[in-house]
Write a protein that holds these residues in place. Structure first.
Motif, mmCIF file in Angstrom:
data_model
loop_
_atom_site.group_PDB
_atom_site.id
_atom_site.type_symbol
_atom_site.label_atom_id
_atom_site.label_comp_id
_atom_site.label_asym_id
_atom_site.label_seq_id
_atom_site.Cartn_x
_atom_site.Cartn_y
_atom_site.Cartn_z
ATOM 1 N N ALA A 1 0.819 -1.259 0.270
ATOM 2 C CA ALA A 1 0.559 0.299 0.072
ATOM 3 C C ALA A 1 0.998 0.975 0.113
ATOM 4 N N THR A 2 2.420 1.316 0.833
ATOM 5 C CA THR A 2 3.166 2.333 0.870
ATOM 6 C C THR A 2 3.433 2.644 -0.722
ATOM 7 N N THR A 3 3.810 1.677 -1.518
ATOM 8 C CA THR A 3 4.512 1.807 -2.427
ATOM 9 C C THR A 3 3.942 2.011 -3.351
ATOM 10 N N LEU A 4 2.279 1.819 -3.813
ATOM 11 C CA LEU A 4 0.370 2.583 -4.246
ATOM 12 C C LEU A 4 0.250 4.141 -4.197
ATOM 13 N N THR A 5 0.896 4.757 -2.825
ATOM 14 C CA THR A 5 0.708 5.766 -2.322
ATOM 15 C C THR A 5 0.682 6.637 -3.060
ATOM 16 N N VAL A 6 2.136 6.195 -3.553
ATOM 17 C CA VAL A 6 2.619 7.477 -4.634
ATOM 18 C C VAL A 6 2.039 6.931 -6.243
ATOM 19 N N LEU A 7 1.806 6.464 -6.910
ATOM 20 C CA LEU A 7 1.082 6.168 -8.254
ATOM 21 C C LEU A 7 1.083 6.456 -8.889
ATOM 22 N N ALA B 1 10.899 5.175 -6.381
ATOM 23 C CA ALA B 1 11.524 4.284 -5.255
ATOM 24 C C ALA B 1 11.617 4.780 -4.010
ATOM 25 N N LEU B 2 11.550 6.279 -3.107
ATOM 26 C CA LEU B 2 11.338 6.545 -2.306
ATOM 27 C C LEU B 2 10.933 5.180 -1.424
ATOM 28 N N ALA B 3 9.128 5.621 -1.967
ATOM 29 C CA ALA B 3 7.522 4.842 -1.218
ATOM 30 C C ALA B 3 8.910 3.158 -1.662
ATOM 31 N N TYR B 4 9.178 2.385 -2.678
ATOM 32 C CA TYR B 4 10.173 1.097 -2.710
ATOM 33 C C TYR B 4 10.304 1.017 -1.208
ATOM 34 N N ALA C 1 9.064 8.935 7.947
ATOM 35 C CA ALA C 1 7.909 9.436 7.801
ATOM 36 C C ALA C 1 6.808 10.530 8.820
ATOM 37 N N VAL C 2 7.869 11.293 9.174
ATOM 38 C CA VAL C 2 7.552 13.060 9.761
ATOM 39 C C VAL C 2 7.616 13.693 9.097
ATOM 40 N N ALA C 3 7.990 13.411 7.963
ATOM 41 C CA ALA C 3 8.866 14.400 6.865
ATOM 42 C C ALA C 3 6.778 14.062 6.206
ATOM 43 N N LEU C 4 6.993 13.227 6.095
ATOM 44 C CA LEU C 4 6.215 13.617 4.930
ATOM 45 C C LEU C 4 4.493 13.397 5.117
ATOM 46 N N LEU C 5 4.357 13.735 6.538
ATOM 47 C CA LEU C 5 3.570 13.790 7.671
ATOM 48 C C LEU C 5 2.666 15.232 6.700
ATOM 49 N N ILE C 6 3.499 16.042 6.522
ATOM 50 C CA ILE C 6 3.273 17.478 5.604
ATOM 51 C C ILE C 6 2.564 17.391 4.656
ATOM 52 N N PRO D 1 -3.908 9.749 -1.883
ATOM 53 C CA PRO D 1 -3.305 8.686 -1.602
ATOM 54 C C PRO D 1 -2.133 8.754 -0.444
ATOM 55 N N LEU D 2 -1.232 10.127 -0.867
ATOM 56 C CA LEU D 2 -0.296 10.451 -0.137
ATOM 57 C C LEU D 2 -0.064 11.108 1.293
ATOM 58 N N VAL D 3 -1.349 10.783 1.993
ATOM 59 C CA VAL D 3 -1.704 11.369 2.414
ATOM 60 C C VAL D 3 -1.426 10.228 4.057
ATOM 61 N N ALA D 4 -1.301 8.680 3.595
ATOM 62 C CA ALA D 4 -1.428 7.792 3.714
ATOM 63 C C ALA D 4 -0.534 7.126 3.569
#
Length: 207
Positions: free
Chosen positions: A39-45, A92-95, A133-138, A176-179
């Protein structure tokens, strides 16, 4: 004697394909964690697809303007290569979330010169993953501000103009980037707790 049905050929093929995609799952990783990594990798797609379609191929997903956004700083990166590179780097980062559930996140793959076969220190994975994970809360904040017609700093100007169906597509693509941050944080905590519970167990090196 009870008969056990053989797994469907299609399902076995899918499982093998997915295993080649992310490598072998580490010992003790529950199924929910593996699916969380997927699911993490798919949030970016979706956002990567929207970005390439709208900016590279000029699909009418936003209102275009040749004038610079008022108050916007100098545009340092631009062009086709930047959009594609940004999308590739994001995916790549999500992967890397698979490293929190796979053997290669515990033992360095043998094909890496000088480090292959060595055990990955727990904090070497936990610290960057936790900070990420903290930075992505933006993203939840940025999406909320965008919905209010504001930029991240709270100003009323905005560099993105979408109307009607374009707004729906934008939310579907970037929502989806929210997740991403919460999912990565969940996987990081699980990785840390699992490695702490079994500090002496060494995973078989991935090849």
């Amino acid at each position: 004697m009870s008969a056990h049905a053989a797994p469907a050929p299609g399902r076995s093929t899918v499982h093998r394909a997915l295993a080649r995609l992310h490598g072998r799952t580490a010992a003790g990783v529950p199924r929910w964690a593996v699916w969380a990594a997927y699911a993490t990798t798919l949030t970016v797609l979706p956002s990567c697809t929207w970005r390439i379609a709208a900016i590279t191929f000029h699909v009418p997903l936003l209102e275009r303007s040749t004038a610079p956004v008022p108050g916007h700083g100098a545009v340092v990166f631009n062009g086709l290569w930047y959009v594609v590179a940004l999308s590739v780097v994001s995916e790549a980062l999500a992967y890397l979330a698979f490293g929190l559930v796979g053997e290669w996140g515990e033992t360095v793959p043998r094909w890496i010169p000088g480090l292959g076969g060595r055990r990955v220190p727990t904090l070497a994975a936990v610290i960057p993953a936790g900070l990420g994970a903290v930075a992505l809360l933006i993203f939840p904040y940025a999406l909320l501000m965008s919905g209010l017609g504001r930029m991240i700093d709270g100003s009323h100007r905005t560099g993105l103009v979408v109307h009607g169906w374009q707004s729906v597509v934008f939310v579907v693509a970037y929502g989806p980037l929210v997740a991403w941050g919460p999912l990565l944080g969940l996987l990081t905590v699980h990785y840390y707790r699992r490695r702490r519970r079994a500090p002496g167990v060494t995973a078989e090196p991935a090849s």
